[in-house]
Design a protein around this motif. Structure first.
Motif, PDB file in Angstrom:
ATOM      1  N   ILE A   1       0.837  -1.196   0.000  1.00 55.43           N
ATOM      2  CA  ILE A   1       0.000   0.000   0.000  1.00 55.43           C
ATOM      3  C   ILE A   1       0.877   1.253   0.000  1.00 55.43           C
ATOM      4  O   ILE A   1       0.639   2.202  -0.755  1.00 55.43           O
ATOM      5  CB  ILE A   1      -0.939  -0.001   1.224  1.00 55.43           C
ATOM      6  CG1 ILE A   1      -1.899  -1.184   1.152  1.00 55.43           C
ATOM      7  CG2 ILE A   1      -1.711   1.310   1.307  1.00 55.43           C
ATOM      8  CD1 ILE A   1      -2.713  -1.400   2.426  1.00 55.43           C
ATOM      9  N   ALA A   2       1.904   1.245   0.865  1.00 58.39           N
ATOM     10  CA  ALA A   2       2.800   2.396   0.955  1.00 58.39           C
ATOM     11  C   ALA A   2       3.525   2.652  -0.358  1.00 58.39           C
ATOM     12  O   ALA A   2       3.902   3.793  -0.655  1.00 58.39           O
ATOM     13  CB  ALA A   2       3.811   2.177   2.085  1.00 58.39           C
ATOM     14  N   ALA A   3       3.709   1.584  -1.157  1.00 53.08           N
ATOM     15  CA  ALA A   3       4.384   1.731  -2.448  1.00 53.08           C
ATOM     16  C   ALA A   3       3.446   2.220  -3.541  1.00 53.08           C
ATOM     17  O   ALA A   3       3.869   2.388  -4.692  1.00 53.08           O
ATOM     18  CB  ALA A   3       5.002   0.396  -2.861  1.00 53.08           C
ATOM     19  N   GLY A   4       2.175   2.430  -3.196  1.00 56.17           N
ATOM     20  CA  GLY A   4       1.235   3.001  -4.161  1.00 56.17           C
ATOM     21  C   GLY A   4       0.334   2.011  -4.848  1.00 56.17           C
ATOM     22  O   GLY A   4      -0.427   2.384  -5.762  1.00 56.17           O
ATOM     23  N   ALA A   5       0.355   0.752  -4.441  1.00 55.88           N
ATOM     24  CA  ALA A   5      -0.471  -0.259  -5.097  1.00 55.88           C
ATOM     25  C   ALA A   5      -1.911  -0.238  -4.582  1.00 55.88           C
ATOM     26  O   ALA A   5      -2.187   0.193  -3.455  1.00 55.88           O
ATOM     27  CB  ALA A   5       0.133  -1.644  -4.884  1.00 55.88           C
ATOM     28  N   GLN A   6      -2.829  -0.710  -5.416  1.00 58.95           N
ATOM     29  CA  GLN A   6      -4.203  -0.999  -5.005  1.00 58.95           C
ATOM     30  C   GLN A   6      -4.198  -2.472  -4.576  1.00 58.95           C
ATOM     31  O   GLN A   6      -4.051  -3.366  -5.406  1.00 58.95           O
ATOM     32  CB  GLN A   6      -5.180  -0.774  -6.148  1.00 58.95           C
ATOM     33  CG  GLN A   6      -5.187   0.640  -6.695  1.00 58.95           C
ATOM     34  CD  GLN A   6      -6.042   0.757  -7.931  1.00 58.95           C
ATOM     35  OE1 GLN A   6      -7.035   0.044  -8.096  1.00 58.95           O
ATOM     36  NE2 GLN A   6      -5.645   1.651  -8.836  1.00 58.95           N
TER      37      GLN A   6
END
Length: 465
Positions: free
Chosen positions: A288-293
């Motif tokens: 999540i922190a890496a920008g993924a859904q």
């Protein structure tokens, strides 16, 4: 007893005296006795009955005797148990060297009493007289062991006197069980196998994964910034939950090795990714922190609830799916899947030393078969050009390198994406010739004020053609 001879009485008859082994002491237990007795019982359950410590030490559903102890006594019981299990072969060798003859067959309860006492004397800094006296008291209170109380006293007092000599004499004994040592030697060679076995004697440090600016958090918390970006804490007193940043969800506890698999995807901005064995949520949070859904899949309702709580503390959101991952099928194929598969956990024995005594080769084989099925299912969830990161915390190639080779051999649509060691300065030795990650507890040397080591992990990056 003196009889009054001036009165006529029926002849006095003594009641048949119970044998010593049947007598029960009604005196209140000495302070500290219950915690030692509990430790001995749980050690027996782990070693003889192959019961996991995690379950027995659970405060909701765990061992009743353990749950009734005070917080301080529970902490001592855990320290005794983990120390005894880490050093078990050497403790047993030490005890055997002080016995004139082996203990009688079936005297397992007595054996565990001696091991618990020896762990305190040799490794825990407990006052020696206390460890000896309480072990003797344990023997006296157990009908099976009462006749050995003098032997317990003699052996342990001699262990106290000869402590340094015994430590030197047993240092050459492998601290891991034979079955595991043999597999380490086969996989890593004799020299590295010994380094791994010795590294598992050291309790793990506390590592944190930080949402942002790990260098700043390392400064705030007095920690060490590791090559992966994790923050390693030094020794401190108190609870981790009391540290700055916990309540506001700025970081979470995660071993440095466990933080690596989620980092292997590269750029995840806006991509749809599933974490197939998600609880307790550390890797889900990283994605999540890496920008993924992120879709987090977890079979256990209790673990799924824990995952939800952890994400709430961190202020993060993911789609949560409860159920069997084999039944999971997204509406559209995914950009990536993280499969951190259930395994034998032989890489985590610094924190879970019971693993080597509750599991064996058959467990590794069974779990490797399950992992292979999981990986083959994961392949069906990912679109062309997508990524699968397969990982686990086992040191055994049967659950890692060999498993991936089998799947690659008969899955033409799948290929390995080699990891470049230059992308991992400070951990180059963990990247294998084929470009996979293989960490061991013997890696990551200590620095002043900070412990070394990391969990044993395997990770491979696979792409779908």
């Amino acid at each position: 007893m003196v009889l009054n001879e001036t009165k006529k009485k029926k002849p006095f008859k003594r009641s048949p005296q119970k044998p010593a082994s049947a007598r029960v002491s009604h005196e209140p237990p000495k302070p500290g006795l219950e915690v030692r007795a509990t430790a001995a019982k749980l050690l027996a359950a782990a070693v003889d009955r192959k019961i996991s410590l995690d379950g027995m030490l659970d405060l909701t559903h765990g061992n009743p005797a353990y749950k009734t102890l005070s917080d301080a006594d529970r902490a001592l019981a855990r320290a005794i148990l983990t120390t005894a299990l880490r050093h078990l072969p050497r403790l047993e060798a030490a005890i055997a060297s002080l016995l004139e003859s082996p203990l009688p067959e079936g005297a397992r309860a007595l054996h565990h009493v001696l091991v618990v006492a020896a762990a305190q004397i040799l490794h825990l800094g407990v006052p020696s007289h206390s460890a000896v006296d309480l072990a003797v008291e344990q023997a006296n209170r157990d009908p099976r062991n009462r006749r050995f109380a003098k032997l317990v006293n003699a052996v342990l007092r001699r262990l106290v006197r000869e402590k340094e000599e015994v430590l030197v004499a047993t240092a050459s004994v492998s601290p891991v069980p034979d079955w595991f040592r043999e597999r380490l030697v086969k996989a890593y060679g004799a020299v590295e196998a010994e380094r791994i076995a010795e590294a598992q004697l050291t309790p793990p440090a506390i590592d944190l994964t930080v949402k942002a600016d790990p260098a700043a958090w390392a400064d705030r918390l007095g920690g060490r910034l590791l090559p992966t970006g994790s923050v390693r804490l030094g020794e401190f007193e108190g609870s981790v939950t009391a540290l700055e940043g916990f309540e506001t969800g700025e970081w979470w506890v995660q071993d440095v090795a466990a933080s690596i698999p989620a980092k292997l995807f590269g750029d995840l901005s806006g991509k749809r990714v599933a974490d197939l064995c998600a609880a307790p949520g550390g890797k889900t949070a990283q994605l999540i922190a890496a920008g993924a859904q992120v879709t987090a899949v977890e079979q256990s309702p209790n673990r799924l609830a824990r995952l939800k709580e952890n994400l709430a503390r961190l202020g993060m959101e993911a789609e949560l799916v409860g159920g069997d991952l084999f039944a999971y099928s997204p509406d559209e194929k995914l950009d990536g899947v993280l499969l951190d598969a259930p395994c034998s956990s032989t890489g985590t024995t610094r924190r879970h030393p019971d693993v080597l005594w509750t599991k064996g080769v058959q467990d590794i084989e069974k779990l490797a078969s399950l992992q292979e099925r999981m990986l083959r299912h994961a392949v069906t969830l990912v679109k062309s050009g997508g990524i699968i990161v397969f990982s686990n915390c086992s040191l055994d190639p049967l659950e890692g390198e060999e498993l991936v080779e089998r799947v690659l051999a008969d899955t033409p649509s799948l290929q390995r994406r080699p990891i470049d060691p230059e992308d991992w300065p400070g951990l180059e030795e963990a990247v294998t010739v084929k470009g996979e990650f293989r960490t061991t507890p013997a890696m990551l040397p200590p620095s002043e004020g900070f412990a070394g080591g990391m969990d044993g992990f395997f990770a491979s990056v696979l792409s779908v053609k």
